[in-house]
Design a protein around this motif. Structure first.
Motif, PDB file in Angstrom:
ATOM      1  N   THR A  17       0.837  -1.199   0.000  1.00 46.71           N
ATOM      2  CA  THR A  17       0.000   0.000   0.000  1.00 46.71           C
ATOM      3  C   THR A  17       0.870   1.247   0.000  1.00 46.71           C
ATOM      4  O   THR A  17       0.600   2.218  -0.724  1.00 46.71           O
ATOM      5  CB  THR A  17      -0.942   0.007   1.216  1.00 46.71           C
ATOM      6  OG1 THR A  17      -1.805  -1.140   1.151  1.00 46.71           O
ATOM      7  CG2 THR A  17      -1.796   1.262   1.249  1.00 46.71           C
ATOM      8  N   VAL A  18       1.928   1.226   0.789  1.00 45.83           N
ATOM      9  CA  VAL A  18       2.839   2.372   0.846  1.00 45.83           C
ATOM     10  C   VAL A  18       3.609   2.500  -0.456  1.00 45.83           C
ATOM     11  O   VAL A  18       3.804   3.605  -0.976  1.00 45.83           O
ATOM     12  CB  VAL A  18       3.795   2.243   2.042  1.00 45.83           C
ATOM     13  CG1 VAL A  18       4.784   3.409   2.062  1.00 45.83           C
ATOM     14  CG2 VAL A  18       3.008   2.201   3.348  1.00 45.83           C
ATOM     15  N   GLU A  58       2.333   6.530  -6.861  1.00 43.26           N
ATOM     16  CA  GLU A  58       1.292   7.514  -7.170  1.00 43.26           C
ATOM     17  C   GLU A  58       1.850   8.936  -7.089  1.00 43.26           C
ATOM     18  O   GLU A  58       1.573   9.776  -7.956  1.00 43.26           O
ATOM     19  CB  GLU A  58       0.136   7.346  -6.183  1.00 43.26           C
ATOM     20  CG  GLU A  58      -0.954   8.398  -6.298  1.00 43.26           C
ATOM     21  CD  GLU A  58      -1.941   8.339  -5.141  1.00 43.26           C
ATOM     22  OE1 GLU A  58      -2.725   9.302  -4.991  1.00 43.26           O
ATOM     23  OE2 GLU A  58      -1.929   7.353  -4.381  1.00 43.26           O
ATOM     24  N   VAL A  59       2.633   9.198  -6.050  1.00 39.29           N
ATOM     25  CA  VAL A  59       3.214  10.527  -5.867  1.00 39.29           C
ATOM     26  C   VAL A  59       4.138  10.878  -7.032  1.00 39.29           C
ATOM     27  O   VAL A  59       4.083  11.980  -7.588  1.00 39.29           O
ATOM     28  CB  VAL A  59       3.971  10.599  -4.525  1.00 39.29           C
ATOM     29  CG1 VAL A  59       4.739  11.914  -4.406  1.00 39.29           C
ATOM     30  CG2 VAL A  59       2.997  10.452  -3.351  1.00 39.29           C
ATOM     31  N   ARG A  60       4.976   9.935  -7.422  1.00 41.01           N
ATOM     32  CA  ARG A  60       5.888  10.195  -8.540  1.00 41.01           C
ATOM     33  C   ARG A  60       5.130  10.364  -9.852  1.00 41.01           C
ATOM     34  O   ARG A  60       5.484  11.216 -10.676  1.00 41.01           O
ATOM     35  CB  ARG A  60       6.904   9.061  -8.671  1.00 41.01           C
ATOM     36  CG  ARG A  60       7.876   8.980  -7.503  1.00 41.01           C
ATOM     37  CD  ARG A  60       8.983   8.006  -7.798  1.00 41.01           C
ATOM     38  NE  ARG A  60       9.990   8.566  -8.688  1.00 41.01           N
ATOM     39  CZ  ARG A  60      10.783   7.836  -9.463  1.00 41.01           C
ATOM     40  NH1 ARG A  60      10.667   6.524  -9.489  1.00 41.01           N
ATOM     41  NH2 ARG A  60      11.690   8.418 -10.226  1.00 41.01           N
ATOM     42  N   ALA A  81       2.377  11.653 -10.213  1.00 47.52           N
ATOM     43  CA  ALA A  81       1.746  12.975 -10.190  1.00 47.52           C
ATOM     44  C   ALA A  81       2.758  14.094 -10.382  1.00 47.52           C
ATOM     45  O   ALA A  81       2.394  15.275 -10.337  1.00 47.52           O
ATOM     46  CB  ALA A  81       0.991  13.159  -8.878  1.00 47.52           C
ATOM     47  N   GLY A  82       4.018  13.729 -10.590  1.00 46.15           N
ATOM     48  CA  GLY A  82       5.039  14.735 -10.858  1.00 46.15           C
ATOM     49  C   GLY A  82       5.778  15.244  -9.643  1.00 46.15           C
ATOM     50  O   GLY A  82       6.557  16.192  -9.746  1.00 46.15           O
ATOM     51  N   ARG A  83       5.570  14.608  -8.487  1.00 46.13           N
ATOM     52  CA  ARG A  83       6.289  14.996  -7.274  1.00 46.13           C
ATOM     53  C   ARG A  83       7.546  14.130  -7.142  1.00 46.13           C
ATOM     54  O   ARG A  83       7.513  12.935  -7.430  1.00 46.13           O
ATOM     55  CB  ARG A  83       5.434  14.810  -6.018  1.00 46.13           C
ATOM     56  CG  ARG A  83       4.054  15.419  -6.077  1.00 46.13           C
ATOM     57  CD  ARG A  83       4.061  16.927  -6.073  1.00 46.13           C
ATOM     58  NE  ARG A  83       2.720  17.441  -5.842  1.00 46.13           N
ATOM     59  CZ  ARG A  83       1.825  17.684  -6.783  1.00 46.13           C
ATOM     60  NH1 ARG A  83       2.149  17.445  -8.058  1.00 46.13           N
ATOM     61  NH2 ARG A  83       0.630  18.159  -6.486  1.00 46.13           N
ATOM     62  N   LYS A  84       8.615  14.732  -6.676  1.00 43.33           N
ATOM     63  CA  LYS A  84       9.830  13.960  -6.430  1.00 43.33           C
ATOM     64  C   LYS A  84       9.695  13.182  -5.126  1.00 43.33           C
ATOM     65  O   LYS A  84       9.066  13.653  -4.176  1.00 43.33           O
ATOM     66  CB  LYS A  84      11.038  14.884  -6.367  1.00 43.33           C
ATOM     67  CG  LYS A  84      11.339  15.602  -7.673  1.00 43.33           C
ATOM     68  CD  LYS A  84      12.491  16.568  -7.507  1.00 43.33           C
ATOM     69  CE  LYS A  84      12.754  17.340  -8.794  1.00 43.33           C
ATOM     70  NZ  LYS A  84      13.825  18.342  -8.624  1.00 43.33           N
ATOM     71  N   VAL A  85      10.302  12.002  -5.104  1.00 40.52           N
ATOM     72  CA  VAL A  85      10.258  11.160  -3.903  1.00 40.52           C
ATOM     73  C   VAL A  85      11.664  10.705  -3.558  1.00 40.52           C
ATOM     74  O   VAL A  85      12.389  10.174  -4.408  1.00 40.52           O
ATOM     75  CB  VAL A  85       9.360   9.917  -4.108  1.00 40.52           C
ATOM     76  CG1 VAL A  85       9.368   9.060  -2.837  1.00 40.52           C
ATOM     77  CG2 VAL A  85       7.933  10.338  -4.450  1.00 40.52           C
ATOM     78  N   ARG A 120      -1.799  12.707   1.052  1.00 38.85           N
ATOM     79  CA  ARG A 120      -2.206  13.108  -0.300  1.00 38.85           C
ATOM     80  C   ARG A 120      -2.610  14.586  -0.320  1.00 38.85           C
ATOM     81  O   ARG A 120      -2.240  15.341  -1.232  1.00 38.85           O
ATOM     82  CB  ARG A 120      -3.351  12.234  -0.805  1.00 38.85           C
ATOM     83  CG  ARG A 120      -2.943  10.810  -1.137  1.00 38.85           C
ATOM     84  CD  ARG A 120      -4.086  10.058  -1.825  1.00 38.85           C
ATOM     85  NE  ARG A 120      -3.643   8.718  -2.220  1.00 38.85           N
ATOM     86  CZ  ARG A 120      -3.924   7.602  -1.517  1.00 38.85           C
ATOM     87  NH1 ARG A 120      -4.628   7.688  -0.394  1.00 38.85           N
ATOM     88  NH2 ARG A 120      -3.491   6.434  -1.934  1.00 38.85           N
ATOM     89  N   ALA A 121      -3.350  14.997   0.694  1.00 43.50           N
ATOM     90  CA  ALA A 121      -3.783  16.391   0.759  1.00 43.50           C
ATOM     91  C   ALA A 121      -2.582  17.325   0.917  1.00 43.50           C
ATOM     92  O   ALA A 121      -2.523  18.386   0.286  1.00 43.50           O
ATOM     93  CB  ALA A 121      -4.758  16.584   1.911  1.00 43.50           C
ATOM     94  N   ALA A 122      -1.618  16.908   1.743  1.00 40.95           N
ATOM     95  CA  ALA A 122      -0.430  17.752   1.966  1.00 40.95           C
ATOM     96  C   ALA A 122       0.395  17.907   0.701  1.00 40.95           C
ATOM     97  O   ALA A 122       1.093  18.905   0.527  1.00 40.95           O
ATOM     98  CB  ALA A 122       0.430  17.137   3.077  1.00 40.95           C
ATOM     99  N   LEU A 123       0.291  16.919  -0.195  1.00 39.88           N
ATOM    100  CA  LEU A 123       1.016  16.976  -1.471  1.00 39.88           C
ATOM    101  C   LEU A 123       0.152  17.539  -2.607  1.00 39.88           C
ATOM    102  O   LEU A 123       0.607  17.624  -3.755  1.00 39.88           O
ATOM    103  CB  LEU A 123       1.492  15.568  -1.849  1.00 39.88           C
ATOM    104  CG  LEU A 123       2.643  15.013  -1.007  1.00 39.88           C
ATOM    105  CD1 LEU A 123       2.677  13.495  -1.084  1.00 39.88           C
ATOM    106  CD2 LEU A 123       3.982  15.605  -1.460  1.00 39.88           C
ATOM    107  N   GLY A 124      -1.066  17.918  -2.282  1.00 39.29           N
ATOM    108  CA  GLY A 124      -1.947  18.482  -3.287  1.00 39.29           C
ATOM    109  C   GLY A 124      -2.421  17.478  -4.304  1.00 39.29           C
ATOM    110  O   GLY A 124      -2.703  17.823  -5.460  1.00 39.29           O
ATOM    111  N   LEU A 125      -2.556  16.220  -3.896  1.00 37.09           N
ATOM    112  CA  LEU A 125      -2.987  15.165  -4.820  1.00 37.09           C
ATOM    113  C   LEU A 125      -4.513  14.961  -4.747  1.00 37.09           C
ATOM    114  O   LEU A 125      -5.100  15.140  -3.697  1.00 37.09           O
ATOM    115  CB  LEU A 125      -2.268  13.856  -4.494  1.00 37.09           C
ATOM    116  CG  LEU A 125      -0.743  13.891  -4.536  1.00 37.09           C
ATOM    117  CD1 LEU A 125      -0.193  12.513  -4.230  1.00 37.09           C
ATOM    118  CD2 LEU A 125      -0.258  14.387  -5.890  1.00 37.09           C
TER     119      LEU A 125
END
Length: 199
Positions: free
Chosen positions: A90-91, A97-99, A101-105, A194-199
């Protein structure tokens, strides 16, 4: 005024992405005369842990120090260390999912010198934009130096980095360093992340 969403995620390894099932050791204590939890507790004592996580000694030297402290046999340490845990799917899906969406991880962890072997074992080498291992950096969480290097590796200012960890001390250190930080307690936290990352 609402805070600007984080533009990058820094996530811990053990306790967030990777976990260990005590049941996996079976009758280890009966066969070796020492409990796996005893070996772990010895390894986490700061005098033994610190040199290992800042790269001053190898993982094998760390294991040898645990054996000397506990009186456990080399065979016991070898078997104990052979179990590498499991990945929380899940993690991992959230990381991907974060990546997507264009966010760096970045993976941000206190680790011994074999972290990259574990990432290869679990086929995770391509799931991060940067791997921040204390053994590679020579500094550990929760120091400001660790977080400064982690944010620099993602080319993102601390105020726009979201750090996720399961240890209060590390969360406090990240906040002192200027990061947005959230303590991981389980999958129910994903909605907030998700909210903190604006997803």
């Amino acid at each position: 005024m609402r805070r600007k969403p984080a533009e990058a995620l820094l996530i811990d390894f053990d306790g967030v992405l990777r976990h260990h099932d005590p049941a996996a050791y079976g009758d280890f204590e009966a066969r070796h005369g020492v409990a796996p939890a005893t070996l772990l507790a010895s390894g986490l004592e700061w005098a033994r842990q610190l040199p290992a996580i800042v790269g001053h000694i190898t993982r094998q030297q760390w294991l040898d120090a645990i054996a000397e402290h506990t009186g456990a046999s080399a065979a016991a340490l070898t078997e104990w260390d052979a179990y590498r845990g499991y990945i929380d799917q899940t993690v991992l899906a959230f990381v991907r999912e974060v990546r997507a969406a264009g966010r760096k991880v970045g993976l941000a962890t206190n680790a011994t010198d074999d972290l990259h072997d574990d990432l290869a074992l679990f086929d995770l080498k391509d799931d991060f934009d940067a791997v921040l291992s204390s053994a590679d950096l020579g500094v550990h969480k929760p120091t400001k130096q660790f977080f400064a290097q982690a944010c620099q590796a993602l080319a993102t200012p601390p105020s726009l980095c979201l750090f996720v960890d399961d240890t209060d001390r590390n969360i406090r250190g990240a906040r002192v360093a200027g990061l947005l930080a959230a303590r991981w307690s389980g999958p129910d936290d994903l909605r907030y992340l998700r909210a903190a990352l604006g997803l």
